[in-house]
Design a protein around this motif. Structure first.
Motif, PDB file in Angstrom:
ATOM      1  N   PHE A   1      48.507  33.916  39.480  1.00 41.30           N
ATOM      2  CA  PHE A   1      47.448  34.626  38.188  1.00 41.30           C
ATOM      3  C   PHE A   1      48.201  34.784  37.135  1.00 41.30           C
ATOM      4  N   GLY A   2      47.793  33.825  35.825  1.00 45.40           N
ATOM      5  CA  GLY A   2      48.294  33.991  34.733  1.00 45.40           C
ATOM      6  C   GLY A   2      47.411  34.293  33.675  1.00 45.40           C
ATOM      7  N   SER A   3      47.770  33.852  32.236  1.00 44.50           N
ATOM      8  CA  SER A   3      47.100  34.496  31.323  1.00 44.50           C
ATOM      9  C   SER A   3      45.646  33.419  31.157  1.00 44.50           C
ATOM     10  N   ILE A   4      45.720  32.205  31.643  1.00 47.37           N
ATOM     11  CA  ILE A   4      44.649  31.348  31.670  1.00 47.37           C
ATOM     12  C   ILE A   4      43.517  31.597  32.321  1.00 47.37           C
ATOM     13  N   ASP A   5      43.844  32.612  33.367  1.00 44.73           N
ATOM     14  CA  ASP A   5      42.747  32.950  34.255  1.00 44.73           C
ATOM     15  C   ASP A   5      41.859  34.131  34.003  1.00 44.73           C
ATOM     16  N   ASN A   6      41.001  33.707  32.969  1.00 41.98           N
ATOM     17  CA  ASN A   6      39.972  34.613  32.395  1.00 41.98           C
ATOM     18  C   ASN A   6      38.538  34.646  32.697  1.00 41.98           C
ATOM     19  N   GLN A   7      38.248  33.870  33.573  1.00 39.56           N
ATOM     20  CA  GLN A   7      37.030  33.762  33.851  1.00 39.56           C
ATOM     21  C   GLN A   7      36.907  33.232  35.494  1.00 39.56           C
ATOM     22  N   PHE A   8      36.229  34.006  36.235  1.00 34.69           N
ATOM     23  CA  PHE A   8      36.277  34.039  37.674  1.00 34.69           C
ATOM     24  C   PHE A   8      35.525  34.824  38.518  1.00 34.69           C
ATOM     25  N   VAL A   9      35.341  34.792  39.778  1.00 32.52           N
ATOM     26  CA  VAL A   9      34.358  35.520  40.500  1.00 32.52           C
ATOM     27  C   VAL A   9      35.354  36.602  41.185  1.00 32.52           C
ATOM     28  N   PRO A  10      35.022  37.955  40.960  1.00 34.66           N
ATOM     29  CA  PRO A  10      35.816  39.131  41.546  1.00 34.66           C
ATOM     30  C   PRO A  10      35.682  38.909  42.898  1.00 34.66           C
TER      31      PRO A  10
END
Length: 433
Positions: free
Chosen positions: A43-52
């Protein structure tokens, strides 16, 4: 627990994936007095769109939340975790990259207690409105500090040219505005999604007994409850070659211009051992073209086009791969033009010979073997992008296996003018000639 022996390097690695999905790797090096543990999440800075986790709708979170979460996990209701490590005689730290967040400790005593502390504080979050709001001011100052750092701005400038839509071009810490939208609720949701054991790995290296250490980890994890394992769905913007911005510049308070050339990889990223082989091939190519003993380097240096700040790197990670070559220079335009000229003719370069390749391989293998004396280096390399079953200890035979033909092929396929971009930083008041 699986055991793999690397005869050539006389190293033995022990691995096990626990029932909750956590992948554990142990590397005993009992001639060392220190033990080093690294607990990382994919998990890093680029992971800003996802399904919780546990939900069905995609969300977009504020830029910088992975880095913010890293900071906040050290603060608990009963105090700061750094103090706990200090009482154990251990040192601790953490870092966030584009694709990873990692927490680490090193110690010569109380290793079991330190390892339990590492696992517990990362997996047991504590956030309040008051502590989150306090952290916003601290991180805002950090962001502003980096905004005044020319080399940082140079790097993110070329990323912005190559990846104008992808979150890769956004500072890992986010922006002052974006972090103001972070709440305890968002932090808990991100933690629940990305800090599930199935998205994490634990690496311990140094003075240790593998059976005892693995049993300690099993017992620690068995006492905790986690949601069922499920894949994480992430979304990244689609980009085309046409989205690459060929050139941009800014002015800053610098004494000399700075220039950087980027080459964006647009082909499909290989996986597993092929990915490590590909990265090694590109590293060898760049060293042949720009290494300190190459004719290109010496020519550019003698002309004053480059100086000791000159650097080059091939980056390959989960959703991106690119080359960046930059440094201080007396003339930013001449620098970028010369670098691009070398790259575009790379496959025909007189530097690419069997003799030069043999020399570069020997030097690279020597550096690799020397680095294996550092527990920190070993642990940090194991936290880098996953290469499937391949590990750090496969690098030497892979270096030995790469051929000149493969290097020339990589140069031909990667060095395409439409995939290139330049970014310059000029002293205030100066413009390009």
């Amino acid at each position: 627990m699986d055991k793999k022996i690397y005869e050539q390097l006389q190293e033995t690695i022990y691995t096990e994936t626990l029932e909750n999905g956590l992948r554990v790797t142990l590397l005993p090096k009992n001639d060392f007095h220190k033990t080093y543990g690294l607990f990382s999440t994919n998990f890093g800075s680029i992971d800003n769109q996802f399904v919780p986790r546990g939900k069905t709708e995609m969300i977009t979170v504020p830029d910088g939340i992975a880095h913010f979460l890293e900071h906040k996990l050290f603060e608990k209701e009963d105090g700061d975790v750094f103090n706990t490590f200090g009482r154990l005689g251990a040192s601790a730290n953490a870092f966030t990259s584009f694709t990873k967040t990692a927490y680490l400790f090193s110690s010569t005593n109380h290793v079991s207690e330190s390892l339990n502390t590492l696992l517990d504080f990362v997996q047991e979050p504590y956030f309040t409105d008051a502590t989150v709001n306090k952290e916003k001011g601290i991180i805002a100052q950090e962001i502003q500090m980096y905004e005044d750092e020319p080399d940082w701005r140079l790097y993110f400038g070329v990323l912005g040219n190559m990846y104008p839509k992808h979150p890769l071009h956004i500072d890992i810490a986010g922006t002052v505005d974006s972090i103001m939208d972070i709440t305890p609720e968002l932090l808990y949701e991100n933690h629940a999604t990305f800090y599930h054991p199935s998205n994490m790995s634990l690496f311990v290296v140094g003075k240790l007994d593998p059976e005892e250490t693995m049993q300690l980890i099993r017992e620690n994890q068995s006492k905790k409850e986690f949601l069922p394992v499920e894949p994480i769905e992430r979304i990244f913007p689609e980009e085309t070659i046409q989205d690459i911005k060929p050139y941009d510049f800014i002015q800053m308070s610098v004494n000399r211009p700075k220039s950087i050339v980027g080459v964006k990889g647009v082909t499909e990223i290989p996986s597993g051992v092929k990915a490590l082989t590909y990265k090694t091939t590109m590293d060898l190519l760049l060293t042949l073209l720009f290494g300190p003993t190459s004719a290109n380097y010496l020519n550019l240096y003698d002309k004053g086009i480059i100086d000791d700040s000159f650097s080059y790197e091939f980056n390959l990670d989960r959703t991106f791969h690119f080359i960046d070559i930059g440094g201080d220079t007396k003339d930013s335009v001449v620098f970028s033009d010369e670098i691009k000229k070398i790259l575009l003719d790379a496959k025909n370069s007189s530097e690419l010979t069997e003799e030069n390749l043999t020399i570069v391989k020997k030097r690279m293998i020597g550096q690799e073997l020397q680095s294996l004396n550092s527990l920190e280096y070993i642990a940090n390399q194991f936290s880098q992008p996953s290469y499937g079953e391949a590990t750090l200890f496969d690098v030497v035979p892979i270096i030995e296996s790469v051929t000149l033909t493969e290097i020339k092929k990589a140069a031909d396929e990667f060095m395409v003018e439409d995939h290139m971009t330049t970014f310059h930083i000029l002293p205030k008041g100066e413009n390009e000639a």
